[in-house]
Design an enzyme around this catalytic site. Structure first.
Site, PDB file in Angstrom:
ATOM      1  N   GLY A  20      45.285  47.013   4.505  1.00 20.54           N
ATOM      2  CA  GLY A  20      44.986  47.246   2.988  1.00 20.54           C
ATOM      3  C   GLY A  20      46.403  48.593   2.922  1.00 20.54           C
ATOM      4  O   GLY A  20      46.829  49.418   3.823  1.00 20.54           O
TER       5      GLY A  20
ATOM      6  N   ARG B 226      45.889  40.891   4.422  1.00 21.12           N
ATOM      7  CA  ARG B 226      44.558  41.075   5.684  1.00 21.12           C
ATOM      8  C   ARG B 226      44.874  39.269   6.825  1.00 21.12           C
ATOM      9  O   ARG B 226      43.849  38.736   6.648  1.00 21.12           O
ATOM     10  CB  ARG B 226      43.318  40.939   4.632  1.00 21.12           C
ATOM     11  CG  ARG B 226      43.548  42.459   3.664  1.00 21.12           C
ATOM     12  CD  ARG B 226      41.805  42.692   3.755  1.00 21.12           C
ATOM     13  NE  ARG B 226      42.005  43.965   2.790  1.00 21.12           N
ATOM     14  CZ  ARG B 226      42.121  44.857   3.291  1.00 21.12           C
ATOM     15  NH1 ARG B 226      42.192  45.230   4.735  1.00 21.12           N
ATOM     16  NH2 ARG B 226      42.090  46.589   2.088  1.00 21.12           N
TER      17      ARG B 226
ATOM     18  N   ASP C  27      42.092  49.389  11.563  1.00 16.56           N
ATOM     19  CA  ASP C  27      40.941  48.735  12.869  1.00 16.56           C
ATOM     20  C   ASP C  27      41.126  47.237  13.137  1.00 16.56           C
ATOM     21  O   ASP C  27      41.455  46.455  14.122  1.00 16.56           O
ATOM     22  CB  ASP C  27      39.096  48.788  12.489  1.00 16.56           C
ATOM     23  CG  ASP C  27      38.972  48.639  11.505  1.00 16.56           C
ATOM     24  OD1 ASP C  27      39.799  48.431  10.648  1.00 16.56           O
ATOM     25  OD2 ASP C  27      37.273  48.453  11.308  1.00 16.56           O
TER      26      ASP C  27
ATOM     27  N   THR D 289      45.499  54.056   8.107  1.00  9.60           N
ATOM     28  CA  THR D 289      43.775  53.376   6.533  1.00  9.60           C
ATOM     29  C   THR D 289      43.847  54.753   6.165  1.00  9.60           C
ATOM     30  O   THR D 289      43.941  55.753   6.610  1.00  9.60           O
ATOM     31  CB  THR D 289      42.754  53.278   7.464  1.00  9.60           C
ATOM     32  OG1 THR D 289      41.482  52.778   6.325  1.00  9.60           O
ATOM     33  CG2 THR D 289      42.315  53.858   8.460  1.00  9.60           C
ATOM     34  N   ILE D 290      43.722  54.588   4.698  1.00  8.44           N
ATOM     35  CA  ILE D 290      43.469  55.854   3.580  1.00  8.44           C
ATOM     36  C   ILE D 290      41.826  55.940   4.663  1.00  8.44           C
ATOM     37  O   ILE D 290      41.322  57.572   3.992  1.00  8.44           O
ATOM     38  CB  ILE D 290      43.193  54.835   2.376  1.00  8.44           C
ATOM     39  CG1 ILE D 290      42.355  54.290   2.051  1.00  8.44           C
ATOM     40  CG2 ILE D 290      44.710  55.128   2.023  1.00  8.44           C
ATOM     41  CD1 ILE D 290      42.076  54.215   0.260  1.00  8.44           C
ATOM     42  N   ASP D 291      40.958  55.225   4.500  1.00  6.47           N
ATOM     43  CA  ASP D 291      39.688  55.190   4.913  1.00  6.47           C
ATOM     44  C   ASP D 291      39.185  56.512   6.115  1.00  6.47           C
ATOM     45  O   ASP D 291      38.367  56.876   5.780  1.00  6.47           O
ATOM     46  CB  ASP D 291      38.606  54.519   5.176  1.00  6.47           C
ATOM     47  CG  ASP D 291      39.321  53.082   4.862  1.00  6.47           C
ATOM     48  OD1 ASP D 291      39.249  53.493   3.371  1.00  6.47           O
ATOM     49  OD2 ASP D 291      38.283  51.892   4.789  1.00  6.47           O
TER      50      ASP D 291
ATOM     51  N   ASP E 255      38.796  55.810   9.639  1.00  7.75           N
ATOM     52  CA  ASP E 255      37.805  55.525   9.649  1.00  7.75           C
ATOM     53  C   ASP E 255      38.209  55.072  11.703  1.00  7.75           C
ATOM     54  O   ASP E 255      37.613  54.403  12.555  1.00  7.75           O
ATOM     55  CB  ASP E 255      36.798  54.566   9.328  1.00  7.75           C
ATOM     56  CG  ASP E 255      37.667  53.574   9.101  1.00  7.75           C
ATOM     57  OD1 ASP E 255      38.684  53.539   9.477  1.00  7.75           O
ATOM     58  OD2 ASP E 255      37.019  52.141   8.261  1.00  7.75           O
TER      59      ASP E 255
ATOM     60  N   GLY F 255      36.549  53.638   0.153  1.00  9.37           N
ATOM     61  CA  GLY F 255      36.707  54.745   2.006  1.00  9.37           C
ATOM     62  C   GLY F 255      35.753  53.525   3.035  1.00  9.37           C
ATOM     63  O   GLY F 255      35.473  54.294   3.909  1.00  9.37           O
ATOM     64  N   ARG F 256      35.471  52.712   2.634  1.00  8.64           N
ATOM     65  CA  ARG F 256      34.571  51.381   3.397  1.00  8.64           C
ATOM     66  C   ARG F 256      33.207  52.054   3.551  1.00  8.64           C
ATOM     67  O   ARG F 256      32.371  52.348   3.017  1.00  8.64           O
ATOM     68  CB  ARG F 256      35.239  50.895   4.369  1.00  8.64           C
ATOM     69  CG  ARG F 256      35.484  49.339   4.395  1.00  8.64           C
ATOM     70  CD  ARG F 256      36.408  47.979   5.279  1.00  8.64           C
ATOM     71  NE  ARG F 256      36.834  47.216   4.311  1.00  8.64           N
ATOM     72  CZ  ARG F 256      37.636  46.920   4.514  1.00  8.64           C
ATOM     73  NH1 ARG F 256      38.899  47.168   5.360  1.00  8.64           N
ATOM     74  NH2 ARG F 256      38.077  45.741   3.273  1.00  8.64           N
TER      75      ARG F 256
ATOM     76  N   GLU G 289      31.720  54.361  -2.337  1.00 11.24           N
ATOM     77  CA  GLU G 289      31.702  53.207  -2.767  1.00 11.24           C
ATOM     78  C   GLU G 289      30.771  52.066  -1.260  1.00 11.24           C
ATOM     79  O   GLU G 289      29.441  51.403  -1.743  1.00 11.24           O
ATOM     80  CB  GLU G 289      32.690  52.070  -2.285  1.00 11.24           C
ATOM     81  CG  GLU G 289      33.757  52.121  -0.623  1.00 11.24           C
ATOM     82  CD  GLU G 289      35.073  51.036  -1.313  1.00 11.24           C
ATOM     83  OE1 GLU G 289      35.611  50.549  -2.031  1.00 11.24           O
ATOM     84  OE2 GLU G 289      35.562  51.072   0.214  1.00 11.24           O
TER      85      GLU G 289
ATOM     86  N   ARG H  70      28.011  59.423 -16.964  1.00 13.11           N
ATOM     87  CA  ARG H  70      28.822  58.646 -17.022  1.00 13.11           C
ATOM     88  C   ARG H  70      29.468  57.989 -15.630  1.00 13.11           C
ATOM     89  O   ARG H  70      29.419  58.793 -14.897  1.00 13.11           O
ATOM     90  CB  ARG H  70      30.091  58.913 -17.459  1.00 13.11           C
ATOM     91  CG  ARG H  70      30.430  58.962 -19.131  1.00 13.11           C
ATOM     92  CD  ARG H  70      29.839  57.955 -20.334  1.00 13.11           C
ATOM     93  NE  ARG H  70      30.269  57.815 -22.014  1.00 13.11           N
ATOM     94  CZ  ARG H  70      29.116  58.355 -22.307  1.00 13.11           C
ATOM     95  NH1 ARG H  70      27.605  58.219 -22.251  1.00 13.11           N
ATOM     96  NH2 ARG H  70      28.849  58.624 -23.846  1.00 13.11           N
TER      97      ARG H  70
ATOM     98  N   HIS I 148      41.407  51.514  -6.706  1.00  9.61           N
ATOM     99  CA  HIS I 148      43.159  51.641  -5.333  1.00  9.61           C
ATOM    100  C   HIS I 148      44.064  52.342  -6.294  1.00  9.61           C
ATOM    101  O   HIS I 148      45.153  52.743  -5.706  1.00  9.61           O
ATOM    102  CB  HIS I 148      43.963  50.305  -5.822  1.00  9.61           C
ATOM    103  CG  HIS I 148      42.451  49.186  -5.107  1.00  9.61           C
ATOM    104  ND1 HIS I 148      41.415  48.330  -5.875  1.00  9.61           N
ATOM    105  CD2 HIS I 148      43.029  48.625  -4.106  1.00  9.61           C
ATOM    106  CE1 HIS I 148      41.434  47.422  -5.240  1.00  9.61           C
ATOM    107  NE2 HIS I 148      41.954  47.420  -3.956  1.00  9.61           N
TER     108      HIS I 148
ATOM    109  N   ARG J 159      44.962  54.489  -3.898  1.00  9.51           N
ATOM    110  CA  ARG J 159      46.160  54.225  -2.663  1.00  9.51           C
ATOM    111  C   ARG J 159      47.588  53.924  -2.689  1.00  9.51           C
ATOM    112  O   ARG J 159      47.946  53.955  -2.148  1.00  9.51           O
ATOM    113  CB  ARG J 159      45.329  52.693  -2.190  1.00  9.51           C
ATOM    114  CG  ARG J 159      45.128  52.254  -1.147  1.00  9.51           C
ATOM    115  CD  ARG J 159      44.503  51.197  -0.552  1.00  9.51           C
ATOM    116  NE  ARG J 159      44.772  50.299  -0.669  1.00  9.51           N
ATOM    117  CZ  ARG J 159      44.404  49.135  -0.706  1.00  9.51           C
ATOM    118  NH1 ARG J 159      43.315  49.523  -0.268  1.00  9.51           N
ATOM    119  NH2 ARG J 159      45.340  47.806  -0.823  1.00  9.51           N
TER     120      ARG J 159
HETATM  121  O1  F6P Z   1      40.580  49.949   3.659  1.00  4.76           O
HETATM  122  C1  F6P Z   1      41.210  50.298   2.444  1.00  4.76           C
HETATM  123  C2  F6P Z   1      40.779  50.501   1.532  1.00  4.76           C
HETATM  124  O2  F6P Z   1      41.400  49.993   0.617  1.00  4.76           O
HETATM  125  C3  F6P Z   1      38.577  50.325   1.264  1.00  4.76           C
HETATM  126  O3  F6P Z   1      38.507  51.562   1.241  1.00  4.76           O
HETATM  127  C4  F6P Z   1      38.658  49.127   0.418  1.00  4.76           C
HETATM  128  O4  F6P Z   1      37.396  48.734   0.513  1.00  4.76           O
HETATM  129  C5  F6P Z   1      39.473  48.139   0.687  1.00  4.76           C
HETATM  130  O5  F6P Z   1      40.016  48.062   1.221  1.00  4.76           O
HETATM  131  C6  F6P Z   1      39.794  47.157  -0.436  1.00  4.76           C
HETATM  132  O6  F6P Z   1      40.927  46.157  -0.025  1.00  4.76           O
HETATM  133  P1  F6P Z   1      41.402  45.232  -0.669  1.00  4.76           P
HETATM  134  O7  F6P Z   1      42.460  46.290  -1.612  1.00  4.76           O
HETATM  135  O8  F6P Z   1      41.366  44.379  -0.036  1.00  4.76           O
HETATM  136  O9  F6P Z   1      40.811  45.051  -2.404  1.00  4.76           O
END
Ligand code: F6P
Length: 342
Positions: free
Chosen positions: A10, A71, A102, A124-126, A128, A169-170, A221, A266, A272, A275
């Site tokens: 990503g 990817r 990763d 990675t924004i995540d 991790d 954030g996976r 998420e 709500r 995204h 991001r």
């Molecule tokens: O790994 C970064 C991330 O934005 C995760 O937070 C999210 O689950 C995933 O990528 C979304 O992936 P894509 O951009 O392929 O929809």
């Protein structure tokens, strides 16, 4: 000396700062830089572009990646790893800097094991990736998410509603926890601490009975509901690294809260949007330092490492120590956050 550079997985704000720094430092040393487009796909397809500092200098302001990304996993392409090795030679590369999370780093580690001169940079924004206190894009994503939660707080207050905000954030809760804490959320639910729907409904009831009219709940998420199997996903598809598409828990939880409490609820899933956009100063500066350090490792002939931020210093850590693990939110950190969930 000819250095290749690619960005995989990503996109993340700050990638351009790292690429720009790699090119600047390389030019200082008299090295050439070849940009490999679309991550590992570009190495397999020989999709490249020559990079010069004067052409990319102003990319520091911009999110995304000027090299594009994908990817693509060479390990999943028949003969992919051999082709990657051959193309490394075809391009006349002396070293390759792979910027990614990763997944990208696992391919980098495998190619390094196979004898190629590889350096990794964590992105990675995540947040991790283990063995580093910084991953490119996390700080910007947290700040973006924080502002979105604050915006929602205004409307939640005005309408006396519960809001459930679902944050990317996976399988790690870093962005949700940091942005939720910074925005003053009432409850933050993360994958590291599975929750029960009953507990959340009781939490909302307690707050309402105590006189609170608007409630902000942030859910990662990948958060897990006790007694439910696995996280909620968008569909059954998986990418080349075996990842499912997460999403939907915010809407699901909002519905359950509404049903259990009768309080108008709500949900919002910014997805995204967190991001993209201009990187924060922190993302620009640390990415720049990582880019410089990566080229310095090439100069030293030190390969098979990821440049990492630890206690304020940029240090190399072996790629083999980084891969196959996920850095998740610690119990201690979540316990501290819980002070605000009462
Ligand atoms: O790994 C970064 C991330 O934005 C995760 O937070 C999210 O689950 C995933 O990528 C979304 O992936 P894509 O951009 O392929 O929809």
């Amino acid at each position: 000396m000819r250095i290749g550079v690619l960005t995989g997985g990503g996109d993340a704000p700050g990638l351009n700062s790292a690429i720009r720094a790699i090119v600047k430092r390389s030019e200082e040393y008299g090295y050439e830089v070849v940009g490999i487009r679309y991550g590992w796909a570009g190495l397999l397809n020989l999709d490249t572009v020559n990079l010069r500092y004067q052409d990319i200098k102003w990319s520091i302001h911009r999110g995304g990646t000027l090299l594009k990304t994908s990817r693509t996993n060479p390990k999943k392409t028949p003969g992919g790893m051999d082709k990657a090795r051959r193309n490394f030679e075809k391009l006349g590369l002396d070293a390759l800097i792979a910027i990614g999370g990763d997944d990208t780093l696992s391919v980098a580690a495998a190619l390094s094991e196979a004898g190629l001169n590889i350096i990794g940079i964590p992105k990675t924004i995540d947040h991790d990736v283990p063995e580093t206190e910084f991953t490119i894009g996390f700080d910007t994503a947290v700040n973006m998410a924080m502002r979105l939660i604050e915006n929602l707080q205004d409307t939640a207050d005005s309408h006396s509603r519960v809001f459930v905000v679902e944050i990317m954030g996976r399988h790690a809760g870093w962005i949700a926890l940091y942005s939720g804490l910074a925005a003053g959320a009432d409850l933050i639910l993360i994958p590291e601490e599975p929750f029960s729907l009953k507990e959340v409904a009781e939490f909302v009831k307690r707050k309402v009975e105590g006189g609170q009219r608007s409630i902000m709940i942030v859910v990662a998420e990948g958060a897990l509901i006790k007694d439910y199997e696995g996280p909620i996903t968008k569909d059954t598809s998986v990418d080349e690294f075996g990842h499912v598409r997460l999403g939907g828990i915010g809407e699901f939880l909002a519905k359950k809260i509404n049903e259990a409490t009768g309080v108008e609820t709500r949900s919002c899933a910014p997805g995204h949007t967190i991001r993209g956009g201009p990187p924060t100063a922190l993302d620009r500066i640390v990415s720049t330092r990582l880019g410089i350090a990566a080229v310095d490792l090439v100069k030293e002939g030190k390969f098979g490492y990821m440049v990492s931020l630890k206690a304020g210093r940029i240090i190399p850590v072996p790629l083999s120590k980084v891969i196959g693990r996920t850095k998740t939110v610690s119990k201690e950190l979540y316990e501290a956050a819980k002070v605000f969930f009462k």
